[in-house]
Every structure is written in structure tokens, then in C-alpha cells.
Design a protein around this motif. Structure first.
Motif, PDB file in Angstrom:
ATOM      1  N   ASN A  47      -1.408   3.743   6.191  1.00  0.00           N
ATOM      2  CA  ASN A  47      -2.721   3.331   5.682  1.00  0.00           C
ATOM      3  C   ASN A  47      -3.775   4.303   6.195  1.00  0.00           C
ATOM      4  OD1 ASN A  47      -3.669   2.326   8.344  1.00  0.00           O
ATOM      5  ND2 ASN A  47      -2.057   0.798   8.010  1.00  0.00           N
ATOM      6  N   PHE A  48      -5.001   4.140   5.698  1.00  0.00           N
ATOM      7  CA  PHE A  48      -6.080   5.048   6.054  1.00  0.00           C
ATOM      8  C   PHE A  48      -6.559   4.869   7.489  1.00  0.00           C
ATOM      9  CE2 PHE A  48      -6.478   4.842   1.375  1.00  0.00           C
ATOM     10  CZ  PHE A  48      -6.263   6.195   1.107  1.00  0.00           C
ATOM     11  N   ILE A  49      -6.353   3.686   8.049  1.00  0.00           N
ATOM     12  CA  ILE A  49      -6.735   3.459   9.443  1.00  0.00           C
ATOM     13  C   ILE A  49      -5.869   4.317  10.365  1.00  0.00           C
ATOM     14  CG2 ILE A  49      -6.878   1.741  11.307  1.00  0.00           C
ATOM     15  CD1 ILE A  49      -7.529  -0.327   9.080  1.00  0.00           C
ATOM     16  N   VAL A  95     -19.197   4.212  12.505  1.00  0.00           N
ATOM     17  CA  VAL A  95     -17.897   3.561  12.723  1.00  0.00           C
ATOM     18  C   VAL A  95     -17.690   3.324  14.216  1.00  0.00           C
ATOM     19  CG1 VAL A  95     -15.405   3.824  12.458  1.00  0.00           C
ATOM     20  CG2 VAL A  95     -16.937   4.633  10.649  1.00  0.00           C
ATOM     21  N   LEU A  96     -17.999   4.334  15.031  1.00  0.00           N
ATOM     22  CA  LEU A  96     -17.845   4.192  16.478  1.00  0.00           C
ATOM     23  C   LEU A  96     -18.821   3.160  17.036  1.00  0.00           C
ATOM     24  CD1 LEU A  96     -17.319   7.906  17.549  1.00  0.00           C
ATOM     25  CD2 LEU A  96     -15.596   6.132  17.164  1.00  0.00           C
ATOM     26  N   GLU A  97     -20.032   3.106  16.484  1.00  0.00           N
ATOM     27  CA  GLU A  97     -20.995   2.092  16.927  1.00  0.00           C
ATOM     28  C   GLU A  97     -20.486   0.693  16.609  1.00  0.00           C
ATOM     29  OE1 GLU A  97     -24.504   3.487  14.902  1.00  0.00           O
ATOM     30  OE2 GLU A  97     -25.107   4.746  16.595  1.00  0.00           O
ATOM     31  N   MET A  98     -19.910   0.518  15.419  1.00  0.00           N
ATOM     32  CA  MET A  98     -19.341  -0.793  15.060  1.00  0.00           C
ATOM     33  C   MET A  98     -18.157  -1.136  15.953  1.00  0.00           C
ATOM     34  SD  MET A  98     -19.622  -0.717  10.898  1.00  0.00           S
ATOM     35  CE  MET A  98     -18.550  -2.128  10.714  1.00  0.00           C
ATOM     36  N   LEU A  99     -17.342  -0.155  16.266  1.00  0.00           N
ATOM     37  CA  LEU A  99     -16.208  -0.366  17.155  1.00  0.00           C
ATOM     38  C   LEU A  99     -16.696  -0.768  18.547  1.00  0.00           C
ATOM     39  CD1 LEU A  99     -13.134  -0.242  17.058  1.00  0.00           C
ATOM     40  CD2 LEU A  99     -13.281   2.160  17.715  1.00  0.00           C
ATOM     41  N   GLY A 100     -17.799  -0.146  19.006  1.00  0.00           N
ATOM     42  CA  GLY A 100     -18.393  -0.515  20.285  1.00  0.00           C
ATOM     43  C   GLY A 100     -18.906  -1.941  20.283  1.00  0.00           C
ATOM     44  N   GLU A 101     -19.531  -2.359  19.181  1.00  0.00           N
ATOM     45  CA  GLU A 101     -20.008  -3.738  19.060  1.00  0.00           C
ATOM     46  C   GLU A 101     -18.835  -4.715  19.102  1.00  0.00           C
ATOM     47  OE1 GLU A 101     -22.438  -4.035  15.537  1.00  0.00           O
ATOM     48  OE2 GLU A 101     -23.735  -2.396  16.222  1.00  0.00           O
ATOM     49  N   TRP A 102     -17.748  -4.368  18.427  1.00  0.00           N
ATOM     50  CA  TRP A 102     -16.564  -5.220  18.447  1.00  0.00           C
ATOM     51  C   TRP A 102     -16.011  -5.321  19.870  1.00  0.00           C
ATOM     52  CZ3 TRP A 102     -11.517  -4.517  19.946  1.00  0.00           C
ATOM     53  CH2 TRP A 102     -10.648  -5.571  19.636  1.00  0.00           C
ATOM     54  N   GLY A 103     -15.970  -4.182  20.569  1.00  0.00           N
ATOM     55  CA  GLY A 103     -15.493  -4.190  21.950  1.00  0.00           C
ATOM     56  C   GLY A 103     -16.343  -5.073  22.843  1.00  0.00           C
ATOM     57  N   ASN A 104     -17.644  -5.054  22.628  1.00  0.00           N
ATOM     58  CA  ASN A 104     -18.557  -5.897  23.394  1.00  0.00           C
ATOM     59  C   ASN A 104     -18.288  -7.377  23.115  1.00  0.00           C
ATOM     60  OD1 ASN A 104     -20.789  -6.512  25.091  1.00  0.00           O
ATOM     61  ND2 ASN A 104     -22.099  -6.678  23.288  1.00  0.00           N
ATOM     62  N   GLU A 105     -18.122  -7.734  21.849  1.00  0.00           N
ATOM     63  CA  GLU A 105     -17.826  -9.131  21.485  1.00  0.00           C
ATOM     64  C   GLU A 105     -16.467  -9.558  22.043  1.00  0.00           C
ATOM     65  OE1 GLU A 105     -19.939 -11.338  20.059  1.00  0.00           O
ATOM     66  OE2 GLU A 105     -21.381  -9.693  20.264  1.00  0.00           O
ATOM     67  N   MET A 127       0.839  -1.176   0.000  1.00  0.00           N
ATOM     68  CA  MET A 127       0.000   0.000   0.000  1.00  0.00           C
ATOM     69  C   MET A 127       0.886   1.242   0.000  1.00  0.00           C
ATOM     70  SD  MET A 127      -2.918   1.157   2.745  1.00  0.00           S
ATOM     71  CE  MET A 127      -4.182   0.111   2.080  1.00  0.00           C
ATOM     72  N   PRO A 128       0.575   2.201  -0.849  1.00  0.00           N
ATOM     73  CA  PRO A 128       1.404   3.404  -0.906  1.00  0.00           C
ATOM     74  C   PRO A 128       1.230   4.271   0.344  1.00  0.00           C
ATOM     75  CG  PRO A 128      -0.491   3.627  -2.342  1.00  0.00           C
ATOM     76  CD  PRO A 128      -0.502   2.220  -1.821  1.00  0.00           C
ATOM     77  N   GLU A 129       2.271   4.982   0.668  1.00  0.00           N
ATOM     78  CA  GLU A 129       2.233   5.882   1.811  1.00  0.00           C
ATOM     79  C   GLU A 129       1.264   7.032   1.518  1.00  0.00           C
ATOM     80  OE1 GLU A 129       5.880   6.736   4.525  1.00  0.00           O
ATOM     81  OE2 GLU A 129       5.851   8.233   2.911  1.00  0.00           O
ATOM     82  N   ILE A 130       0.547   7.469   2.543  1.00  0.00           N
ATOM     83  CA  ILE A 130      -0.429   8.549   2.408  1.00  0.00           C
ATOM     84  C   ILE A 130       0.123   9.776   3.112  1.00  0.00           C
ATOM     85  CG2 ILE A 130      -2.780   9.256   2.964  1.00  0.00           C
ATOM     86  CD1 ILE A 130      -3.157   6.047   3.355  1.00  0.00           C
ATOM     87  N   GLU A 131       0.074  10.902   2.439  1.00  0.00           N
ATOM     88  CA  GLU A 131       0.496  12.151   3.067  1.00  0.00           C
ATOM     89  C   GLU A 131      -0.709  13.060   3.194  1.00  0.00           C
ATOM     90  OE1 GLU A 131       3.788  15.679   2.590  1.00  0.00           O
ATOM     91  OE2 GLU A 131       4.147  13.748   1.654  1.00  0.00           O
ATOM     92  N   PHE A 132      -0.907  13.590   4.409  1.00  0.00           N
ATOM     93  CA  PHE A 132      -2.033  14.478   4.676  1.00  0.00           C
ATOM     94  C   PHE A 132      -1.626  15.458   5.763  1.00  0.00           C
ATOM     95  CE2 PHE A 132      -5.999  15.435   7.026  1.00  0.00           C
ATOM     96  CZ  PHE A 132      -6.696  16.050   6.004  1.00  0.00           C
ATOM     97  N   ASN A 133      -1.808  16.736   5.509  1.00  0.00           N
ATOM     98  CA  ASN A 133      -1.455  17.796   6.478  1.00  0.00           C
ATOM     99  C   ASN A 133      -0.018  17.663   6.974  1.00  0.00           C
ATOM    100  OD1 ASN A 133      -3.891  19.113   6.297  1.00  0.00           O
ATOM    101  ND2 ASN A 133      -4.726  18.223   8.157  1.00  0.00           N
ATOM    102  N   SER A 134       0.881  17.430   6.063  1.00  0.00           N
ATOM    103  CA  SER A 134       2.316  17.320   6.358  1.00  0.00           C
ATOM    104  C   SER A 134       2.677  16.120   7.228  1.00  0.00           C
ATOM    105  CB  SER A 134       2.840  18.601   7.013  1.00  0.00           C
ATOM    106  OG  SER A 134       2.578  19.711   6.198  1.00  0.00           O
ATOM    107  N   LYS A 135       1.791  15.143   7.341  1.00  0.00           N
ATOM    108  CA  LYS A 135       2.075  13.915   8.082  1.00  0.00           C
ATOM    109  C   LYS A 135       1.995  12.755   7.109  1.00  0.00           C
ATOM    110  CE  LYS A 135       0.299  15.210  12.627  1.00  0.00           C
ATOM    111  NZ  LYS A 135      -0.679  14.837  13.664  1.00  0.00           N
ATOM    112  N   LYS A 136       2.743  11.705   7.415  1.00  0.00           N
ATOM    113  CA  LYS A 136       2.732  10.506   6.577  1.00  0.00           C
ATOM    114  C   LYS A 136       2.109   9.350   7.340  1.00  0.00           C
ATOM    115  CE  LYS A 136       6.557  11.946   3.751  1.00  0.00           C
ATOM    116  NZ  LYS A 136       7.854  11.654   3.197  1.00  0.00           N
TER     117      LYS A 136
END
Length: 111
Positions: A13-15, A95-105, A1-10
């Protein structure tokens, strides 16, 4: 996966990018408290035990800079300031709701 640059940070990945924007001890709790609507600074502070004035102010400014929240200042004395989620901020709720469900599992594995 190519490096992503955004707001002068590298990022690798998108995560990593996403967690840089919403990650940290206080950002997700702030977002969760704004799901139900706008809140004044004092309401946020009272609902986040343990957060310092300096830390809450910094996190609110960073979320505002990332366009996750908006800050509305009313021309009153004393000044009244309210924070709310932007459309971009609201888009992270599922996304946060899915993350909460994962945390519960995850927790069920250890119970």
C-alpha cells in the motif's frame, strides 16, 4: 489493493511506500530540523545526538535521492555544504504534524 511497484521495490500500500521514504530512526528528525530553513552538515550533526557521521551521511544521501532534501555545495575552501527541504520535502510537513498530534493523543491515554 493492488501491489505497488516503485524503484524496483514492491509495496502492499501507499503507507508502506511513504514509510520507506521517510521512516527510520534519523530521517524524520532530519526533516524536522530542516523545516526552519537550510542547515550545514555540522549543524545537523550537532542537533542529532547519537547519530554517527556514517549514518547521517547515508540518511542525507537517501533523502536527497528521494528528492526530499536538496544539497547545495558552495565553491569555497573549506567546502561549504547546505541542506534544505525541496517542495516535495515541504509537502510532508503537515503529515508529520498530524502524526505528532496523534502521538500526543496516544500518550494521553497512558498518563
Amino acid at each position: 489493493m493492488p501491489e505497488i511497484e516503485f524503484n524496483s521495490k514492491k509495496y502492499q500500500n501507499f503507507i508502506e511506500l511513504a514509510f520507506d521514504i521517510i521512516g527510520g530512526k534519523w530521517r524524520i528528525p532530519i526533516i524536522l530540523r530542516l523545516i526552519d530553513g537550510e542547515k550545514r552538515y555540522s549543524e545537523l550533526r550537532k542537533s542529532l545526538p547519537g547519530v554517527t557521521h556514517k549514518m547521517l551521511t547515508m540518511q542525507l544521501r537517501e533523502l536527497e535521492a528521494a528528492e526530499i532534501i536538496t544539497r547545495k555545495v558552495y565553491p569555497e575552501v573549506p567546502p561549504k555544504v547546505e541542506y534544505s527541504l525541496t517542495l516535495l520535502g515541504k509537502s510532508v510537513i503537515p503529515v508529520l504534524e498530524m502524526l505528532g498530534e496523534w502521538g500526543n493523543e496516544y500518550l494521553k491515554v497512558f498518563k
